[in-house]
Design an enzyme around this catalytic site. Structure first.
Site, PDB file in Angstrom:
ATOM      1  N   VAL A 234      16.254  82.018  63.798  1.00  0.00           N
ATOM      2  CA  VAL A 234      16.673  83.424  63.779  1.00  0.00           C
ATOM      3  C   VAL A 234      16.297  84.108  62.465  1.00  0.00           C
ATOM      4  O   VAL A 234      15.682  85.177  62.444  1.00  0.00           O
ATOM      5  CB  VAL A 234      18.202  83.534  64.030  1.00  0.00           C
ATOM      6  CG1 VAL A 234      18.725  84.927  63.716  1.00  0.00           C
ATOM      7  CG2 VAL A 234      18.512  83.190  65.476  1.00  0.00           C
ATOM      8  N   GLY A 235      16.654  83.477  61.347  1.00  0.00           N
ATOM      9  CA  GLY A 235      16.441  84.115  60.043  1.00  0.00           C
ATOM     10  C   GLY A 235      14.973  84.365  59.732  1.00  0.00           C
ATOM     11  O   GLY A 235      14.616  85.434  59.213  1.00  0.00           O
TER      12      GLY A 235
ATOM     13  N   THR B  39      28.689  73.472  66.711  1.00  0.00           N
ATOM     14  CA  THR B  39      29.980  73.178  67.347  1.00  0.00           C
ATOM     15  C   THR B  39      30.801  72.261  66.448  1.00  0.00           C
ATOM     16  O   THR B  39      30.287  71.283  65.904  1.00  0.00           O
ATOM     17  CB  THR B  39      29.747  72.448  68.698  1.00  0.00           C
ATOM     18  OG1 THR B  39      28.973  73.284  69.537  1.00  0.00           O
ATOM     19  CG2 THR B  39      31.060  72.125  69.390  1.00  0.00           C
TER      20      THR B  39
ATOM     21  N   GLU C 198      22.244  88.446  67.473  1.00  0.00           N
ATOM     22  CA  GLU C 198      20.830  88.271  67.817  1.00  0.00           C
ATOM     23  C   GLU C 198      20.713  87.807  69.266  1.00  0.00           C
ATOM     24  O   GLU C 198      21.387  86.878  69.668  1.00  0.00           O
ATOM     25  CB  GLU C 198      20.211  87.236  66.868  1.00  0.00           C
ATOM     26  CG  GLU C 198      18.741  87.055  67.058  1.00  0.00           C
ATOM     27  CD  GLU C 198      18.008  88.406  67.045  1.00  0.00           C
ATOM     28  OE1 GLU C 198      17.954  89.034  66.000  1.00  0.00           O
ATOM     29  OE2 GLU C 198      17.510  88.829  68.114  1.00  0.00           O
ATOM     30  N   PHE C 199      19.838  88.481  70.014  1.00  0.00           N
ATOM     31  CA  PHE C 199      19.659  88.115  71.428  1.00  0.00           C
ATOM     32  C   PHE C 199      18.277  87.522  71.695  1.00  0.00           C
ATOM     33  O   PHE C 199      17.910  87.350  72.849  1.00  0.00           O
ATOM     34  CB  PHE C 199      19.875  89.353  72.309  1.00  0.00           C
ATOM     35  CG  PHE C 199      21.288  89.875  72.256  1.00  0.00           C
ATOM     36  CD1 PHE C 199      22.289  89.272  73.006  1.00  0.00           C
ATOM     37  CD2 PHE C 199      21.631  90.942  71.444  1.00  0.00           C
ATOM     38  CE1 PHE C 199      23.600  89.734  72.960  1.00  0.00           C
ATOM     39  CE2 PHE C 199      22.939  91.417  71.387  1.00  0.00           C
ATOM     40  CZ  PHE C 199      23.927  90.813  72.144  1.00  0.00           C
TER      41      PHE C 199
ATOM     42  N   CYS D 227      21.852  77.090  71.716  1.00  0.00           N
ATOM     43  CA  CYS D 227      22.814  78.190  71.871  1.00  0.00           C
ATOM     44  C   CYS D 227      23.754  78.076  73.071  1.00  0.00           C
ATOM     45  O   CYS D 227      24.960  78.202  72.902  1.00  0.00           O
ATOM     46  CB  CYS D 227      22.071  79.514  71.953  1.00  0.00           C
ATOM     47  SG  CYS D 227      21.288  79.939  70.402  1.00  0.00           S
TER      48      CYS D 227
ATOM     49  N   LYS E  56      26.632  75.433  72.887  1.00  0.00           N
ATOM     50  CA  LYS E  56      27.500  75.736  71.739  1.00  0.00           C
ATOM     51  C   LYS E  56      28.322  77.010  72.005  1.00  0.00           C
ATOM     52  O   LYS E  56      29.531  77.049  71.758  1.00  0.00           O
ATOM     53  CB  LYS E  56      26.583  75.903  70.527  1.00  0.00           C
ATOM     54  CG  LYS E  56      27.183  76.464  69.296  1.00  0.00           C
ATOM     55  CD  LYS E  56      26.187  76.331  68.152  1.00  0.00           C
ATOM     56  CE  LYS E  56      25.209  77.480  68.041  1.00  0.00           C
ATOM     57  NZ  LYS E  56      25.756  78.657  67.379  1.00  0.00           N
TER      58      LYS E  56
HETATM   59  P1  NAD Z   1      18.782  76.980  62.250  1.00  0.00           P
HETATM   60  O1  NAD Z   1      19.583  75.738  62.119  1.00  0.00           O
HETATM   61  O2  NAD Z   1      17.391  76.902  62.793  1.00  0.00           O
HETATM   62  O3  NAD Z   1      18.691  77.722  60.842  1.00  0.00           O
HETATM   63  C1  NAD Z   1      19.741  77.841  59.948  1.00  0.00           C
HETATM   64  C2  NAD Z   1      19.155  77.828  58.542  1.00  0.00           C
HETATM   65  O4  NAD Z   1      20.176  78.139  57.617  1.00  0.00           O
HETATM   66  C3  NAD Z   1      18.586  76.474  58.128  1.00  0.00           C
HETATM   67  O5  NAD Z   1      17.253  76.632  57.698  1.00  0.00           O
HETATM   68  C4  NAD Z   1      19.487  76.028  56.973  1.00  0.00           C
HETATM   69  O6  NAD Z   1      18.800  75.281  55.999  1.00  0.00           O
HETATM   70  C5  NAD Z   1      19.948  77.372  56.448  1.00  0.00           C
HETATM   71  N1  NAD Z   1      21.205  77.330  55.672  1.00  0.00           N
HETATM   72  C6  NAD Z   1      22.361  76.694  55.965  1.00  0.00           C
HETATM   73  N2  NAD Z   1      23.272  76.933  55.012  1.00  0.00           N
HETATM   74  C7  NAD Z   1      22.690  77.729  54.098  1.00  0.00           C
HETATM   75  C8  NAD Z   1      23.108  78.326  52.875  1.00  0.00           C
HETATM   76  N3  NAD Z   1      24.346  78.117  52.412  1.00  0.00           N
HETATM   77  N4  NAD Z   1      22.253  79.084  52.185  1.00  0.00           N
HETATM   78  C9  NAD Z   1      21.009  79.295  52.651  1.00  0.00           C
HETATM   79  N5  NAD Z   1      20.546  78.764  53.803  1.00  0.00           N
HETATM   80  C10 NAD Z   1      21.367  77.998  54.517  1.00  0.00           C
HETATM   81  O7  NAD Z   1      19.662  77.951  63.142  1.00  0.00           O
HETATM   82  P2  NAD Z   1      19.143  79.153  64.093  1.00  0.00           P
HETATM   83  O8  NAD Z   1      18.689  78.603  65.389  1.00  0.00           O
HETATM   84  O9  NAD Z   1      18.260  80.032  63.324  1.00  0.00           O
HETATM   85  O10 NAD Z   1      20.527  79.887  64.372  1.00  0.00           O
HETATM   86  C11 NAD Z   1      21.212  80.590  63.355  1.00  0.00           C
HETATM   87  C12 NAD Z   1      22.369  81.342  63.982  1.00  0.00           C
HETATM   88  O11 NAD Z   1      21.854  82.285  64.933  1.00  0.00           O
HETATM   89  C13 NAD Z   1      23.341  80.476  64.755  1.00  0.00           C
HETATM   90  O12 NAD Z   1      24.624  81.003  64.622  1.00  0.00           O
HETATM   91  C14 NAD Z   1      22.875  80.617  66.197  1.00  0.00           C
HETATM   92  O13 NAD Z   1      23.905  80.402  67.123  1.00  0.00           O
HETATM   93  C15 NAD Z   1      22.427  82.061  66.215  1.00  0.00           C
HETATM   94  N6  NAD Z   1      21.398  82.364  67.229  1.00  0.00           N
HETATM   95  C16 NAD Z   1      20.383  81.490  67.455  1.00  0.00           C
HETATM   96  C17 NAD Z   1      19.405  81.805  68.396  1.00  0.00           C
HETATM   97  C18 NAD Z   1      18.278  80.849  68.676  1.00  0.00           C
HETATM   98  O14 NAD Z   1      17.595  81.036  69.690  1.00  0.00           O
HETATM   99  N7  NAD Z   1      18.054  79.852  67.850  1.00  0.00           N
HETATM  100  C19 NAD Z   1      19.461  83.012  69.093  1.00  0.00           C
HETATM  101  C20 NAD Z   1      20.500  83.893  68.818  1.00  0.00           C
HETATM  102  C21 NAD Z   1      21.464  83.561  67.875  1.00  0.00           C
END
Ligand code: NAD
Length: 473
Positions: free
Chosen positions: A32-33, A109, A177-178, A289, A292
């Site tokens: 997402v980020g 989770t 985020e969707f 997702c 969870k």
């Molecule tokens: P991810 O695990 O791929 O990424 C999370 C990132 O955050 C990792 O790179 C980790 O190193 C970093 N991180 C953790 N703690 C940190 C800190 N203190 N400082 C800086 N960086 C830190 O997760 P994701 O799939 O990107 O999902 C992130 C969020 O978005 C979750 O809540 C998820 O439910 C939500 N989301 C995900 C999706 C998807 O398709 N993956 C879609 C919509 C929403």
């Protein structure tokens, strides 16, 4: 096209809010980020992406290759990196320099304790404490991670109780985020909706978010209160996942009768009230997702003593995971036993066009196949290198699991093809060539219903599709 739209916005021709470049910090560069940061840079903002994992920062700074696969992401990063998009592990400096801070860290989770099933908020809380210490001036803190209801209050409390006399003023916003992995860049540039939840009366936050997202057409922007926005994300995934589970429940009945679930799904999908998306039966959903978020919703409902509602989602959740074992059971029955058989598993990622394997059905299926005594060959165009993370050498049943480069090699001398992920390259296999290479009688177990059963049978192979029954030559 994007640039045309941007130019119009910059010139104030849309009649909507004017695009004002913002200084943005995106915390967490996962699926997402990284997309959020790159797309915000594409929209004209100055973005600092922060991750606590220095290896990820290094890869984003020097790559490609980048730490994750997402179509279109490489191009965006390379276009803006070093100018309006930077990557760092220095959270404090990034926070101090930013007026909008996106929290995109994971919310896995919780596996133990009284709140098990809910989201583990450790990473969100940690980031909130850092923001409290280092932010300056008026700062909008955006919940992008998927979070429980009332997280805005939780973050506000952490921010206010951890301030170091910085005098910052915080505005917490929910902006879930969707995006879907595999199409994330397109989803972020052309979203169905941009949901912005603000606290009542927080006009500052609303204005900043409108300016930040001035690129998006006004009709896709939806303002709600912060709690509706937080809940809408959970509701959205609950709808999507239960829709898939519904067609899978019908598929089970098809298997027990002579109906074909693809025909049933087509008929149902032509009802405009239902729509034809998410009606593909198979081995069920996976990914980071759905499971969870549904578990967190169940927890939330129970917490509000809504037992019948919790039970509804729990039943759908449990059925989804039961499908994995049922699929393996079908293989076991069709091959009379799995012991000593060779199975080519096509696909390890939870869906095509991503290397994400979190909660992928293939993991459970491979484990069960190997535990039942089958030799398993796994092929995945993007995620093959992750197989050994789950089945490390030296630990049973890893000795029966190997990673193979391509599907035809995996199928040579195999007794069964087990399709878990519908990658494009698996869709177009020449079934006659497959039949030539496989042991006789070769079986195709289609966990995503991508193969035409008639073509498979015409190639002299046996076919099973979920909700389509067994067909033999
Ligand atoms: P991810 O695990 O791929 O990424 C999370 C990132 O955050 C990792 O790179 C980790 O190193 C970093 N991180 C953790 N703690 C940190 C800190 N203190 N400082 C800086 N960086 C830190 O997760 P994701 O799939 O990107 O999902 C992130 C969020 O978005 C979750 O809540 C998820 O439910 C939500 N989301 C995900 C999706 C998807 O398709 N993956 C879609 C919509 C929403």
């Amino acid at each position: 096209m994007l640039y045309d739209a941007l130019t119009k916005i910059i010139n104030g021709m849309t009649g909507g809010p004017t695009m004002t470049p913002k200084q943005v910090c995106v915390v967490g560069t996962g699926y997402v980020g990284s997309v959020t940061g790159a797309v915000l840079a594409e929209l004209g903002h100055r973005v600092i992406c922060v991750d606590s994992n220095p290896e990820k920062v290094r890869q984003f700074t020097n790559g490609p290759p980048f730490p994750l696969l997402e179509p279109g992401l490489d191009e965006l990063i390379v276009r803006h990196r070093g100018r309006t998009l930077t990557f760092t592990a220095d959270l404090a400096t990034a926070i101090a320099a930013s007026e909008v801070i996106f929290v995109c860290v994971s919310t896995p989770t919780k596996l133990a304790g009284l709140a098990r099933g809910s989201f583990d908020m450790t990473y969100v809380d940690l980031v909130a404490r850092e923001i409290a210490k280092h932010a300056r001036g008026h700062v909008v803190v955006v919940e992008k991670s998927t979070v429980p209801l009332r997280t805005a209050e939780r973050i506000t409390e952490i921010l206010e109780s951890n301030m170091n006399g910085s005098g910052a003023t915080f505005h917490v916003v929910s902006n879930p985020e969707f995006l879907a992995e595999g199409t994330a860049v397109r989803d972020a540039l052309e979203p169905d909706r941009v949901l912005i939840g603000t606290k009542p009366g927080d006009d500052f936050a609303r204005r900043v978010m409108d300016e930040l997202y001035a690129y998006y057409p006004r009709e896709v922007t939806l303002h709600t209160n912060v709690w509706s926005s937080e809940l809408a994300k959970l509701a959205n995934n609950a709808f999507l996942s239960t829709k898939i589970t519904q067609i899978n429940a019908i598929a089970s009945l098809c298997d027990a009768s002579s109906a074909d679930v693809t025909e049933v799904g087509r008929a149902v999908g032509m009802d405009k009230r239902i729509g034809n998306k998410f009606l593909g039966a198979g081995i069920g959903w996976g990914g980071s997702c759905f499971g969870k978020d549904v578990r967190a919703l169940i927890y939330l409902l129970r917490n509000h003593h809504l037992e019948a509602e919790a039970h509804f989602y729990e039943a759908a959740h449990d059925l989804n995971y039961a499908l994995r074992e049922r699929f393996v059971m079908k293989m076991h029955q069709s091959l009379y036993s799995l012991r000593g058989k060779t199975v080519a598993v096509l696909g390890f990622a939870f869906k095509p066009d991503t290397d994400d394997v979190r909660d992928s059905p293939a993991i459970d299926i491979i484990r069960m196949l190997a535990e039942e005594g089958a030799s398993v060959r796994v092929v995945d165009p993007a995620a093959g290198h992750k197989v050994k993370e789950f089945f490390p050498d030296g630990n049973a049943p890893a000795e029966r699991i190997v990673v193979v480069k391509d599907a035809l090699s995996a199928l040579t001398g195999a007794d069964a093809l087990c399709l878990c992920t519908e990658w494009k390259e698996f869709r177009h296999l020449d079934m006659r060539e497959v039949a030539k290479r496989m042991n006789k009688p070769g079986w195709v177990f289609d966990g995503r219903n991508i193969y035409d059963p008639q073509a498979v049978v015409a190639a002299n192979l046996c076919h099973y599709g979920v909700g389509r029954g067994v067909r033999r030559p």
